[in-house]
Structures are given as structure tokens and as C-alpha cells.
Design a protein around this motif. Structure first.
Motif, PDB file in Angstrom:
ATOM      1  N   THR A   3       4.980  -0.217  -2.714  1.00  0.00           N
ATOM      2  CA  THR A   3       6.140  -1.010  -2.288  1.00  0.00           C
ATOM      3  C   THR A   3       7.088  -0.145  -1.475  1.00  0.00           C
ATOM      4  N   ILE A   6      13.869   1.215  -0.598  1.00  0.00           N
ATOM      5  CA  ILE A   6      15.118   0.861   0.076  1.00  0.00           C
ATOM      6  C   ILE A   6      16.183   1.866  -0.331  1.00  0.00           C
ATOM      7  N   LEU A  81      20.274  -7.394  -1.039  1.00  0.00           N
ATOM      8  CA  LEU A  81      19.120  -6.497  -1.109  1.00  0.00           C
ATOM      9  C   LEU A  81      18.216  -6.848  -2.285  1.00  0.00           C
ATOM     10  N   HIS A  85      14.552  -7.698  -1.202  1.00  0.00           N
ATOM     11  CA  HIS A  85      13.614  -6.619  -1.507  1.00  0.00           C
ATOM     12  C   HIS A  85      13.323  -6.455  -2.997  1.00  0.00           C
TER      13      HIS A  85
END
Length: 295
Positions: A3, A6, A81, A85
Motif C-alpha cells: 500500500t 502517505i 486523507l 487513503h
């Protein structure tokens, strides 16, 4: 399939914040995303573009306007976010209000506290819940953030305090500054000292509520002291910069901590300087700096 990670840095237009973004962008993977945030749209856009075009940059870099004094904006960004995400992996709270030696500490108190403390509390409250397992949530503080730098009469306000109690202590300090009663209560005139102590206390407060869970998932919440850094914010306060680091040099130790494969449990919730935890109760009140300031 791994993944993408971030990462987000506040106060990242210049100085240490910019160097942290540059380091993250160089050391993270191509699918990862680094968000460079600041409150000025043009400067954010310019800085993000410049970092993205650096030869060593690997990760994606995006600029996002974020005024950290707007706590609602911090919460909205965290929610966004999380929705886009599923959370965040790296958050570095670095924003600081520039203060010059000739400035009136009392007149600048609100701005300084809003940027350094109220914003820190909002970052901890908003991004703590969306920090993914294995994540890093760091607040850039200072060695002045140890409890011993405050008058002993004030220690009980921060030692073992909850985040709500730290917030209350900060607002009490703010009120005392405005009412001109801060000195008699033991608060130093130099805003940076109680501000940094409160930052570290806030980190310790959040970490105390989730230590076991975070250590089980290799997640780190901590404050960091990058040491003396040669920046426009710090330069006016010192006459000798012989031992100062460049922003890139100072960022390196912080990034080593961010990108470490495993969390050292001894560092969790602590104030870390060059990879080692500082004594929370250590330090002495910086009377020399207080004497530099006019009442």
C-alpha cells in the motif's frame, strides 16, 4: 501489493520543514505521496514544484494549503486523507511562528501559542485516530521542552497531564500573559520555554492513552529535538552559529527515526534528540534568555 504510504509535513515551505519534505520524497517509494503544507498558496505551490523536480526525488510531492491556526482545517484534512487513503503513515508537526528578540513577547503571545500549541493539539487530536499501523506521528519541539526548564510551581500542570489538561494549562498561561500576572505565577517571559514544554507534554499525553496498542503495531508517537538549526527563525537568537546544522543535516536524524523499520519502546512518547530520549524532568530555567528580553 504494498500500500502506498502517505506523509504530511506542516510548516514546510522553507527551513527544516522543507528539508523534511525533501528527505521524505527522496527516501520513500515512487507510489508514496508526500504532502508539503503551508498557509501561503503561492509559496506552497512553488516549494512543492521545486521539491518534485529535484534530481533525487522519488515519491510524489503535492502542495496543500493548510493554515495550522485553523483547527477545523486540520480536522478536515485528516478526514479527507482518511477517506481517500484509509489514513496516513507519517505526520510531522513542524509549524512555528517566527519571533524576533526585539518583539514584545506579550504582544506576540496569541500568534505564537496558536501556531505552536493550539495547532499541535489539533494535529494530535485529528491525525492520531487516522494514523495507520506502523505509522509515525512526530512533533518538532526542542530540548527546552523538558520539564526542568519551568519553575517548579508549574510542573504539576504538565507532568502526567491528559491532553485536555495540557490544553487548559496553555490557555491559563495565555490568560496570565494578557493579564500581566505570568511572572508572579512562575511563567518565564520567553514564550518558547512553556510552549515547548507544553508540546512535549501534549505528545506524552496522547502516547499514554495508546502506548500498548501502538507498540504492538510498531507505531511511534514522539516529540523530536533536531538541535540547533541555521534557519531564518533561529538565526536572530544566536551570535555563534559555528555548531549549527543546515536544515538538511538536522532533518536527517528525524528522518532516520521516521523511516526506521522498528520502534524502540524506550523512545515511545518521549522527546528524542539524535536518537536518544531526553530526561523529561531535566533542564534548568533559562534565565539568560529571559534577561535578554524587555518587560
Amino acid at each position: 501489493m504494498k500500500t502506498p504510504r502517505i506523509a504530511l509535513v506542516t510548516g514546510a515551505n522553507q527551513g527544516l520543514g522543507r528539508a523534511l519534505v525533501e528527505g521524505l520524497a527522496a527516501r520513500m517509494e515512487e507510489d508514496d505521496l508526500v504532502l508539503l503544507t503551508g498557509r501561503d498558496e503561492r509559496r506552497v505551490a512553488d516549494a512543492a514544484r521545486e521539491v518534485a523536480q529535484r534530481p533525487g526525488t522519488r515519491a510524489q510531492v503535492q502542495g496543500r494549503v493548510l493554515d495550522v491556526t485553523d483547527t477545523d482545517a486540520i480536522e478536515r484534512l485528516a478526514d479527507e486523507l482518511a477517506a481517500l487513503h484509509g489514513g496516513v503513515d507519517v505526520v510531522i508537526s513542524n509549524a512555528v511562528a517566527r519571533l524576533l528578540p526585539q518583539d514584545s513577547q506579550a504582544e506576540r503571545a496569541d500568534e505564537f501559542i496558536d501556531v505552536s500549541n493550539t495547532a499541535t493539539h489539533a494535529v494530535l487530536r485529528s491525525f492520531g485516530p487516522v494514523l495507520r499501523p506502523g505509522g509515525r506521528l512526530l512533533v518538532v519541539a526542542s530540548s527546552l521542552g523538558t520539564l526542568g526548564h519551568l519553575d517548579h510551581r508549574l510542573h504539576h500542570l504538565f507532568d502526567g497531564a491528559s491532553l485536555g489538561q495540557v490544553e487548559y494549562a496553555v490557555e491559563s498561561w495565555r490568560t496570565a500573559v494578557h493579564h500581566n500576572t505570568a511572572a508572579e505565577a512562575g511563567w518565564p517571559r520567553w514564550l518558547n520555554v512553556p510552549s515547548k514544554v507544553a508540546q512535549v507534554a501534549a505528545v506524552r499525553a496522547l502516547a499514554a492513552t495508546r502506548r500498548d496498542r501502538d507498540l504492538a503495531t510498531d507505531t511511534l508517537i514522539a516529540a523530536v529535538c533536531p538541535g540547533m538549526v541555521d534557519t531564518a527563525t533561529s538565526r536572530p537568537w544566536f551570535s555563534d552559529y559555528g555548531q549549527a546544522q543546515s536544515p538538511a543535516e538536522a532533518a536527517r536524524a528525524v528522518l532516520d527515526l521516521v523511516l526506521a523499520e522498528h520502534v524502540d519502546p524506550a523512545l515511545y512518547g518521549e522527546l528524542i534528540r539524535f536518537g536518544k530520549a531526553l530526561d523529561w524532568c531535566g533542564g534548568t530555567p533559562p534565565v539568560e534568555q529571559d534577561r535578554m528580553l524587555t518587560p
